[in-house]
Design an enzyme around this catalytic site. Structure first.
Site, short mmCIF file in Angstrom:
data_model
loop_
_atom_site.label_atom_id
_atom_site.label_comp_id
_atom_site.label_asym_id
_atom_site.label_seq_id
_atom_site.Cartn_x
_atom_site.Cartn_y
_atom_site.Cartn_z
N HIS A 1 0.82 -1.20 0.00
CA HIS A 1 0.00 0.00 0.00
C HIS A 1 0.85 1.25 0.00
CE1 HIS A 1 -2.66 -3.05 2.03
NE2 HIS A 1 -3.25 -2.80 0.88
N CYS B 1 32.02 6.88 -33.92
CA CYS B 1 32.65 6.18 -35.05
C CYS B 1 34.15 6.04 -34.85
CB CYS B 1 32.34 6.92 -36.35
SG CYS B 1 33.20 6.25 -37.77
N SER C 1 29.57 -1.25 -36.85
CA SER C 1 30.87 -1.09 -37.50
C SER C 1 31.68 -2.36 -37.42
CB SER C 1 31.68 0.03 -36.85
OG SER C 1 30.88 1.17 -36.73
#
Ligand SMILES: *[C@@H]1O[C@H](CO)[C@@H](O)[C@H](O)[C@H]1NC(C)=O
Length: 538
Positions: free
Chosen positions: A166, A356, A399
């Site tokens: 509760h 990258c 990649s």
């Protein structure tokens, strides 16, 4: 309260006939309960069983309604379920609340009722079962009760152990810790021999387990907790015969879970296995084809690392001079990629997520590391396959997969010869492998633009000038590097049709594609390496 609606059978055959909800986190009124008892019990000879959770308000209201119903001539019995193991005092008045274990009692009682067992029998069985169950909850957040503040607050690095349902706070506050440790803490607390509210379990006991979502926990986390709970209970020597993972008793959207353990006999297992159409009752975790749960032996994993290259099938071998060139080319191109990490990340921030350079750098470092440790260079086909798995493991993601496909595809070129034309063909096969699985083509603004331009230049130069001398090959390589760089620059004004940049508004991206730029970088480095090796010899 006179707006109670009872839909008989709504909750599902095999479970409950009716539920009587109160306002959020409060007991229903005894009038509402009495109406429900009349709705399901009038005209029934077999009677009605009330299963209530052990909260004062519920005990009072359900008790009062039951007394009135009996006066009205109904046959009603009540069981109060209190299987909470949170409170550790030995004081009896600090009683056990009713938590998710009550759902197992609904299930058992429902199955027995379907079987036609008498009210008295059902009462005895369920009471006994509830005394053999225990529950403990943990949460990372409180819940928010609509229209009011949350009932307690927790720091982002804190957890609350031993909660009710509760929204009330628990019995102990802990620092967040890994799932394995959390589960251990919970189960230890539940079975603590010092505690009056413990569940007694011993080695060899058969148990059914419920992993219950307190409302806001993701399925992934639920299943992680389930796995850790099974492992820990099995470590304690228990036989975990049934495991149910579901959202059965929540505290609104509390991000937490409770673990319920019920000691079972085959009789109780039959009740749990009996069919029900109650939609929230979860399917049990069972290995395929098994009737009872067990933890299967882990599958022996095929070891990728221990694969010994088969030099018979390794294709042509190259000379020591050739090895020296390859070593230099790998070393230069990988070092070049490492030194361009930041620059490539910068370019990637325009259309990608800016990693990258870091990703390529991971692959380049892994190759440099291997070179240092003595990478076998004399069989180009084997070498390329090795590079393929190294980049896949070290770079990961898209990649890694692209460069892995490139190397693995290229390896196929070396069947019986190893000339400049073979290397040119290898680049072509590598490109084809990337195109086959990525769906990208030259012109889509990806690394393929630089790679295909380099390949075209290489193949044209080799055809035009021949490839008899190293000098002629060097000229072709220079042409390839220049073509790659030029094509990479040209990607700046192209519209992305593949890769991450294709999801970004074209107006926002006007720098070269980082993947294509990287190809220019390593191509140039390969050229410089070959040039240096040739100069060294003359
Ligand atoms: C219910 O809680 C009370 C204390 O509030 C306790 O005395 C009692 O033993 C509990 N009942 C069950 C069935 O757990």
């Amino acid at each position: 309260m006179n707006n109670v609606e009872i839909n008989k059978g709504f909750v599902g055959p095999g479970m409950l006939t009716a539920v009587v909800p109160g306002e959020i986190f409060t007991s229903p009124s005894s009038e509402a309960i009495l109406m429900a008892l009349h709705a399901v019990g009038s005209g029934s000879k077999s009677g009605t069983l009330i299963i209530a959770a052990n909260y004062t308000g519920d005990r009072l209201n359900f008790g009062s309604a039951m007394e009135k119903a009996k006066l009205d001539g109904l046959n009603v019995e009540m069981i109060v379920v209190g299987e909470d193991c949170a409170l550790q005092s030995s004081d009896k008045s600090a009683g056990r609340r009713g938590l998710c274990g009550i759902v197992l009692m609904f299930k058992i009682a429902g199955a027995l009722a379907e079987e036609g067992k008498s009210l008295k029998e059902i009462c005895e069985i369920v009471k006994h079962a509830s005394e053999n169950s225990g529950t403990i909850g943990i949460s990372l957040t409180p819940c928010s009760i609509p229209g009011s503040d949350s009932s307690f607050s927790l720091g982002s690095d804190e957890m609350e152990l031993g909660l009710g349902v509760h929204g009330e706070a628990g019995v102990m506050r802990l620092k967040v810790m890994p799932a394995q440790d959390v589960v251990k803490k919970m189960v230890d607390h539940m079975t603590n021999p010092e505690s009056a509210s413990r569940l007694d379990v011993k080695k060899g006991d058969c148990v059914a387990v419920v992993i219950n979502n307190l409302g806001g926990t993701s399925r992934m986390e639920m299943n992680i907790v389930a796995k850790e709970t099974i492992s820990y209970l099995e470590l304690m020597g228990l036989l975990v015969e049934r495991v149910y993972v579901g959202t059965l008793m929540t505290s609104l959207e509390m991000a937490g879970v409770s673990i319920t353990v019920l000691k079972v006999t085959s009789f109780l297992l039959n009740c749990l296995d009996a069919p029900t159409s109650a939609y929230a009752w979860p399917n049990c975790y069972l290995p395929v084809g098994a009737k009872t749960r067990f933890t299967p032996e882990p599958i022996k994993l095929y070891s990728l690392a221990s694969k010994v290259p088969d030099l018979e099938a390794a294709g042509p071998q190259i000379s020591q001079k050739g090895e020296a060139i390859i070593r230099q080319a790998l070393s230069f191109s990988c070092s070049a990629l490492v030194s361009c990490e930041k620059q490539l990340n910068c370019l990637d921030r325009e259309g990608g997520d800016g990693d990258c350079g870091s990703t390529l750098c991971k692959g380049a470092r892994a190759i440099l590391d291997l070179l240092e440790k003595g990478l076998e260079l004399s069989y180009p086909s084997q070498l390329l396959l090795t590079l393929g798995s190294v980049v896949e493991r070290s770079m990961g993601g898209t990649s890694g997969a692209i460069y892995s496909l490139f190397f693995t595809g290229a390896a196929k070129a070396f069947i019986d010869q190893c000339t400049a034309n073979t290397w040119c063909y290898a680049v072509e096969l590598g490109m084809q492998a990337i195109m086959k699985y990525s769906g990208a083509e030259p012109g889509d603004r990806t690394m393929l633009d630089a790679l295909s331009a380099a390949h075209r230049a290489l193949s044209e130069e080799l055809q035009r000038n021949g490839n008899d001398s190293l000098e002629e090959c060097l000229t072709a390589l220079k042409g390839a590097a220049q073509a790659a760089e030029k094509a990479a620059v040209a990607t700046a004004t192209m519209k992305a049709k593949a890769g991450r940049a294709s999801y970004v508004n074209a107006d926002r991206v006007n720098t070269p594609d980082p993947g294509a730029h990287a190809v220019g970088i390593w191509m140039r480095a390969v050229y410089e390496a070959v040039k240096q090796q040739i100069r060294l010899r003359t």
